[in-house]
Design an enzyme around this catalytic site. Structure first.
Site, PDB file in Angstrom:
ATOM      1  N   ASP A  49       0.819  -1.219   0.000  1.00  0.00           N
ATOM      2  CA  ASP A  49       0.000   0.000   0.000  1.00  0.00           C
ATOM      3  C   ASP A  49       0.851   1.267   0.000  1.00  0.00           C
ATOM      4  O   ASP A  49       1.752   1.420   0.806  1.00  0.00           O
ATOM      5  CB  ASP A  49      -0.923   0.000   1.226  1.00  0.00           C
ATOM      6  CG  ASP A  49      -2.128   0.883   1.020  1.00  0.00           C
ATOM      7  OD1 ASP A  49      -1.978   2.112   1.047  1.00  0.00           O
ATOM      8  OD2 ASP A  49      -3.227   0.341   0.814  1.00  0.00           O
ATOM      9  N   SER A  99      -6.885   4.956  -0.589  1.00  0.00           N
ATOM     10  CA  SER A  99      -6.897   3.479  -0.619  1.00  0.00           C
ATOM     11  C   SER A  99      -8.305   2.914  -0.766  1.00  0.00           C
ATOM     12  O   SER A  99      -8.478   1.848  -1.346  1.00  0.00           O
ATOM     13  CB  SER A  99      -6.257   2.918   0.655  1.00  0.00           C
ATOM     14  OG  SER A  99      -4.887   3.208   0.662  1.00  0.00           O
ATOM     15  N   THR A 152      -8.207  -0.931   2.354  1.00  0.00           N
ATOM     16  CA  THR A 152      -7.813  -1.876   1.294  1.00  0.00           C
ATOM     17  C   THR A 152      -8.504  -3.236   1.437  1.00  0.00           C
ATOM     18  O   THR A 152      -9.100  -3.716   0.472  1.00  0.00           O
ATOM     19  CB  THR A 152      -6.284  -1.984   1.221  1.00  0.00           C
ATOM     20  OG1 THR A 152      -5.767  -0.664   0.977  1.00  0.00           O
ATOM     21  CG2 THR A 152      -5.830  -2.912   0.114  1.00  0.00           C
ATOM     22  N   GLU A 276      -2.091  -7.529   2.124  1.00  0.00           N
ATOM     23  CA  GLU A 276      -1.695  -6.114   2.084  1.00  0.00           C
ATOM     24  C   GLU A 276      -0.560  -5.797   3.054  1.00  0.00           C
ATOM     25  O   GLU A 276      -0.665  -6.062   4.252  1.00  0.00           O
ATOM     26  CB  GLU A 276      -2.890  -5.209   2.439  1.00  0.00           C
ATOM     27  CG  GLU A 276      -2.540  -3.732   2.317  1.00  0.00           C
ATOM     28  CD  GLU A 276      -3.460  -2.789   3.099  1.00  0.00           C
ATOM     29  OE1 GLU A 276      -4.114  -3.228   4.052  1.00  0.00           O
ATOM     30  OE2 GLU A 276      -3.485  -1.601   2.757  1.00  0.00           O
ATOM     31  N   HIS A 285       3.652   8.464   4.503  1.00  0.00           N
ATOM     32  CA  HIS A 285       2.993   9.678   5.011  1.00  0.00           C
ATOM     33  C   HIS A 285       3.887  10.351   6.054  1.00  0.00           C
ATOM     34  O   HIS A 285       3.932  11.571   6.159  1.00  0.00           O
ATOM     35  CB  HIS A 285       1.659   9.332   5.685  1.00  0.00           C
ATOM     36  CG  HIS A 285       0.520   9.103   4.744  1.00  0.00           C
ATOM     37  ND1 HIS A 285       0.024  10.091   3.937  1.00  0.00           N
ATOM     38  CD2 HIS A 285      -0.229   7.997   4.498  1.00  0.00           C
ATOM     39  CE1 HIS A 285      -1.003   9.602   3.228  1.00  0.00           C
ATOM     40  NE2 HIS A 285      -1.162   8.332   3.551  1.00  0.00           N
ATOM     41  N   ASP A 323      -1.554   0.342  -4.657  1.00  0.00           N
ATOM     42  CA  ASP A 323      -2.795   1.063  -4.971  1.00  0.00           C
ATOM     43  C   ASP A 323      -2.562   2.513  -5.392  1.00  0.00           C
ATOM     44  O   ASP A 323      -3.391   3.113  -6.054  1.00  0.00           O
ATOM     45  CB  ASP A 323      -3.784   0.998  -3.800  1.00  0.00           C
ATOM     46  CG  ASP A 323      -3.161   1.401  -2.465  1.00  0.00           C
ATOM     47  OD1 ASP A 323      -1.935   1.629  -2.399  1.00  0.00           O
ATOM     48  OD2 ASP A 323      -3.922   1.482  -1.482  1.00  0.00           O
ATOM     49  N   HIS A 324      -1.413   3.073  -4.995  1.00  0.00           N
ATOM     50  CA  HIS A 324      -1.071   4.466  -5.336  1.00  0.00           C
ATOM     51  C   HIS A 324       0.329   4.746  -4.826  1.00  0.00           C
ATOM     52  O   HIS A 324       0.832   4.045  -3.952  1.00  0.00           O
ATOM     53  CB  HIS A 324      -2.063   5.448  -4.701  1.00  0.00           C
ATOM     54  CG  HIS A 324      -2.261   5.232  -3.230  1.00  0.00           C
ATOM     55  ND1 HIS A 324      -1.314   5.592  -2.289  1.00  0.00           N
ATOM     56  CD2 HIS A 324      -3.275   4.644  -2.532  1.00  0.00           C
ATOM     57  CE1 HIS A 324      -1.751   5.274  -1.094  1.00  0.00           C
ATOM     58  NE2 HIS A 324      -2.930   4.667  -1.196  1.00  0.00           N
TER      59      HIS A 324
HETATM   60 ZN   LIG Z   1      -2.318   6.684   2.707  1.00  0.00          ZN
END
Ligand SMILES: [Zn+2]
Length: 468
Positions: A49, A99, A152, A276, A285, A323-324
């Site tokens: 993730d 997510s 997720t 995940e 982050h 996912d990103h």
């Molecule tokens: Zn995030």
């Protein structure tokens, strides 16, 4: 060969018992030939993730430095038998997805707005893939290092207007997901839930084994499992590795993945398993390089475990992606002709706590002075902040004035990430998700579906065509 390895569809094609009996004692390759090489009995869908593309290279280099070997994902990309592509991951309302919208695109087949779980912009609901597969009699599993009710995993099995309503997501897994492993006891236990509802008993009444520690997980042979190993998220791998008590209580992502996959492989039904590595996103982050890299290596260990367990199975498709992107970290060249780069990058290995943990230790300490914070950072990250840096960091934490031009980095994590970057070489674009397409790799039957550009909502169609 076990009946489990034959698979339901092969079983039918072979004419039930007679055909299967003829197969017993033969080798796996013959099963594949009889069933067609493109037959898919199970899909393992693995998500790192918030993994920006730069993480792949940094994890490869870090792994060589601290473990004297490369990563399994790097090796997989280099394997000509694997499919390689880019996952397009915008949401309905932004180039930058969160997510829940990303997982809902995979799980529900439609791009939706950020923040929702399988609820479309017009308010109608998508059917999450695992609800659909369950109706067909297939088996399902969710494994994560976040709360099991986090965005997720939820995108594959739940519907909620807001991803924040994890207490509403928890009961939706009952009868939809056979194997649940991760954190998030706080959303099941009546003592912890905001509505005091007992969500655990309905699961145990339905035959789920409630599992709360590593030993019990590794010993479990139950058909249905509810593995909840912490109240909230599972600790960062870096913090787990530096705490003997956590090591004893909490399984690794690879261990959870191994138990879940063994369980699914041992039953004849078709299956979908989502795994995940959630905390890569959280570390990004936080602009926390060591936290990020150790969790990425833990994710890679889970991938290695899955590939090892499925190496001889011709009907299991393994997909690995993200996912990103998040904060897009990268190693900047340092020194004359960049010759200092490796050395300062290697200093990340001396970190013994996540930023999360450092701030936790400081805020729980009786001395909340900036000097105490600097001392903890020196102890856990092995570098000394300049007096001006510690003053700015302290000011940021206590909502004071800070000298920072980037709004993205104008927060304690952004500041500490920049100060640390002077010692590690790592730079960050911000502290939030990014719009970048992510890596996708796949190996096994019909892996080629996942090459080129893969729009995230198309994954759902592939799931339906392969398992539906
Ligand atoms: Zn995030």
């Amino acid at each position: 060969m076990s009946e489990a390895k034959i698979g339901r569809r092969n079983w039918l094609k072979l004419g039930g018992l007679g055909g299967a009996a003829a197969l017993l004692g033969s080798c796996e390759k013959k099963v594949a030939a009889a069933g067609g090489k493109s037959e898919v009995r199970g899909i393992v869908f693995m998500v790192s993730d918030g993994m920006s593309n730069g993480v792949l290279t940094m994890a490869e280099n870090f792994s060589h430095m601290v473990r004297k070997k490369g990563t399994r994902w790097w090796q997989l990309i280099g394997n000509p038998a694997s499919a390689r592509g880019l996952m397009e991951c915008s949401s309905a309302d932004s180039f930058v997805t969160d997510s829940s919208a990303a997982a809902s695109a995979w799980g529900g087949g439609v791009k939706i707005n950020n923040g929702a779980v399988n609820v479309r912009p017009n308010g109608s609901e998508s059917t999450p893939i695992m609800r659909h597969l369950k109706k067909l009699g297939h088996r399902t599993g969710l494994v994560t290092t976040a709360t099991i009710t986090h965005a997720t995993p939820a995108g594959f099995a739940a519907v909620s207007e807001s991803r924040q309503d994890e207490h509403l997501i928890a009961p939706q897994y009952l009868g939809v997901v056979d194997l649940l492993m991760g954190g998030g006891m706080d959303f099941f236990s009546p003592q912890k839930r905001i509505d005091s509802r007992d969500v655990l008993t309905p699961f145990t009444n339905a035959g789920y084994e409630l599992i709360e520690n590593r030993d019990a997980l590794l010993a479990s042979k139950s058909e249905k499992m509810l593995g909840l190993f912490s109240g909230g998220h599972i600790p960062f791998e870096l913090d787990r590795l530096n705490d003997p008590e956590l090591m004893k209580k909490i399984p690794t992502l690879a261990e959870m993945s191994g138990v879940a996959l063994a369980n699914l492989l041992n039953h004849p039904e078709k299956f979908l398993l989502q795994i995940e590595g959630a905390r890569i996103d959280h570390a990004a982050h936080a602009n926390d390089a060591a936290g990020l890299l150790w969790d990425q290596l833990a994710f890679d260990d889970a991938l290695a475990k899955v590939l090892e367990m499925t190496a001889d199975s011709e009907d299991i498709l393994v997909i690995v992606t993200s996912d990103h992107g998040n904060a897009n970290p990268g190693l900047n060249g340092t020194g004359n002709s960049y010759v200092e780069s490796n050395k300062i990058f290697g200093s990340i290995a001396r970190s013994t706590a996540s930023y999360d943990k450092i701030l936790q230790i400081w805020s729980n300490s009786s001395d909340n002075s900036p000097e105490r914070l600097a001392a903890i950072i020196k102890d856990k990250l092995s570098f000394t902040l300049k007096p001006k840096e510690i003053a700015e960091l302290y000011s940021s934490i206590t909502n004071g004035q800070v000298t920072e031009w980037s709004k993205q980095l104008d927060n304690p994590n952004g500041l500490l990430g920049q100060f640390a970057g002077n010692h590690t070489g790592i730079g960050w674009t911000g502290t939030s998700h990014t719009s970048d397409a992510t890596m996708i790799s796949a190996i096994g039957p019909q892996a080629e579906r996942f090459s080129g550009i893969v729009p995230n909502q198309e994954v759902h169609r592939h799931f339906l065509e392969l398992l539906g």
